[in-house]
Enzyme design. Structure first.
Site, PDB file in Angstrom:
ATOM      1  CD  GLU A  60     -69.678  42.557  59.838  1.00 36.59           C
ATOM      2  OE1 GLU A  60     -68.564  42.033  59.959  1.00 36.59           O
ATOM      3  OE2 GLU A  60     -69.915  43.503  59.041  1.00 36.59           O
ATOM      4  CG  HIS A 129     -60.037  43.496  66.906  1.00 34.50           C
ATOM      5  ND1 HIS A 129     -59.532  44.614  66.290  1.00 34.50           N
ATOM      6  CD2 HIS A 129     -60.331  42.622  65.910  1.00 34.50           C
ATOM      7  CE1 HIS A 129     -59.500  44.423  64.979  1.00 34.50           C
ATOM      8  NE2 HIS A 129     -59.977  43.220  64.730  1.00 34.50           N
TER       9      HIS A 129
END
Length: 337
Positions: A60, A129
């Site tokens: 990322e 998540h």
């Protein structure tokens, strides 16, 4: 106009911008051939080619860092962080580089990047998540933070974000990808095709990045909310019998403060609803602004309904999720005080 899910509306926005502007590129983990974990980019690589839509390593920090470099040289990258929970390795790049580039270069360089991230719970994703980290970005000067709640807004806001010369954090409530959600997991899923906001123009249009929307007019109290909680708040208003005026902020920063002030001055009561953790959540800023600008119009204390100050639990998802019962209880407290 076509009826679209939020997934289809987001895909349409990227398709439109890839066709309109050769400087737009889209990349991230699995967004190319696979079409993204939620299929938001499905078919875009086949249509626009591998140099415009492509996959990135599981990095990322590298994804966002390379996007900043591309943007400084004139491209408009649209990058996907697969879940908002995974953005933290890229946070330094966002805060120290993307957000500061225009200021530190006295306007010689900008960072017109859009960082898309699915966020929020309601899908049994557990603690890694299901996070809603919007407050971490609204705190940072130089970036815009956006969270749509409908397909129509999702497409218009995403196009406006891609065209904007500032970096934009574009948060997508994944529980809303395939339909509006009122907070009741045991009820049948409602498709977007049954909702008027699923009617989406197929071409180019924008929704301003600084305008809230009144999704329900009312006289009893004002609800300040965004994302999935827009629909939860609507359900709570119906079940509680409280005539709530529901404001969908859409863009958290820059905030449409005039719309907030006008509504609270009209109703005299305010309830702030969001899914993220309560302490230091964006709701705290909203409550402070309402107190600052509407103090003499308030009939009762401002109420906040939010997630608990714990990691998002898998086994107790619906005890954490700010559902209609908790929101309706806040409405009643505001009316009884």
């Amino acid at each position: 106009m076509a009826s679209m899910t939020m997934i289809q509306a987001l895909r349409s926005a990227m398709d439109v911008m890839l066709g309109r502007d050769d400087d737009v590129v889209i990349y991230g983990q699995d967004v190319g051939y696979f079409g993204g974990v939620f299929r938001c980019t499905e078919g875009l690589q086949a249509k626009h080619g591998r140099t415009r839509v492509f996959d990135a390593p599981i990095n990322e920090g590298g994804i966002v860092g390379s996007a900043i470099g591309m943007a400084a040289y004139g491209l408009r990258p649209v990058v996907e962080v697969q879940f908002a929970d995974y953005v933290y390795p890229a946070y330094d790049q966002i805060v120290s580089e993307a957000a500061r580039l225009r200021y530190r270069s006295a306007g010689d360089f900008t960072a017109p990047i859009t960082i898309r991230m699915p966020c929020g719970g309601g899908i049994y994703g557990g603690q890694t998540h299901s996070q809603s980290p919007e407050a971490l970005f609204t705190h940072v000067c130089g970036i815009r933070t956006v969270m749509p709640s409908t397909p129509y807004d999702a497409k218009g806001l995403l196009i406006a974000s891609i065209e904007n010369n500032d970096p934009v954090i574009f948060l997508e409530p994944k529980r809303l990808y395939n339909g509006p959600f009122d907070g009741y997991p045991d009820r049948p899923v409602v498709p977007w095709s049954a909702h008027p906001a699923s009617e989406v123009p197929e071409g180019h249009y924008t929704v301003p990045l600084d305008k809230a929307a009144v999704v329900r007019e009312g006289k009893d109290l004002t609800v300040l909310t965004y994302g999935t909680m827009v629909f939860v708040s609507e359900a709570a208003a119906k079940e509680s019998g409280v005539d709530a005026e529901i404001i969908d902020l859409r863009t958290l920063w820059p905030l449409d403060l005039p719309a907030v002030i006008a509504s609270v001055k009209k109703t005299g009561r305010c309830v702030v609803v969001h899914e993220a953790t309560r302490t230091s959540g964006f709701g705290a800023e909203l409550a402070a602004l309402v107190q600052e600008h509407c103090f003499y119009h308030l009939e009762t204390p401002i109420e906040r309904v939010a997630g608990w100050d714990t990691p998002y639990p898998h086994a107790q998802e619906w005890a954490y999720f700010a559902g209609p019962a908790r929101v309706a209880a806040a409405f009643r407290r505001a009316m009884e005080a």
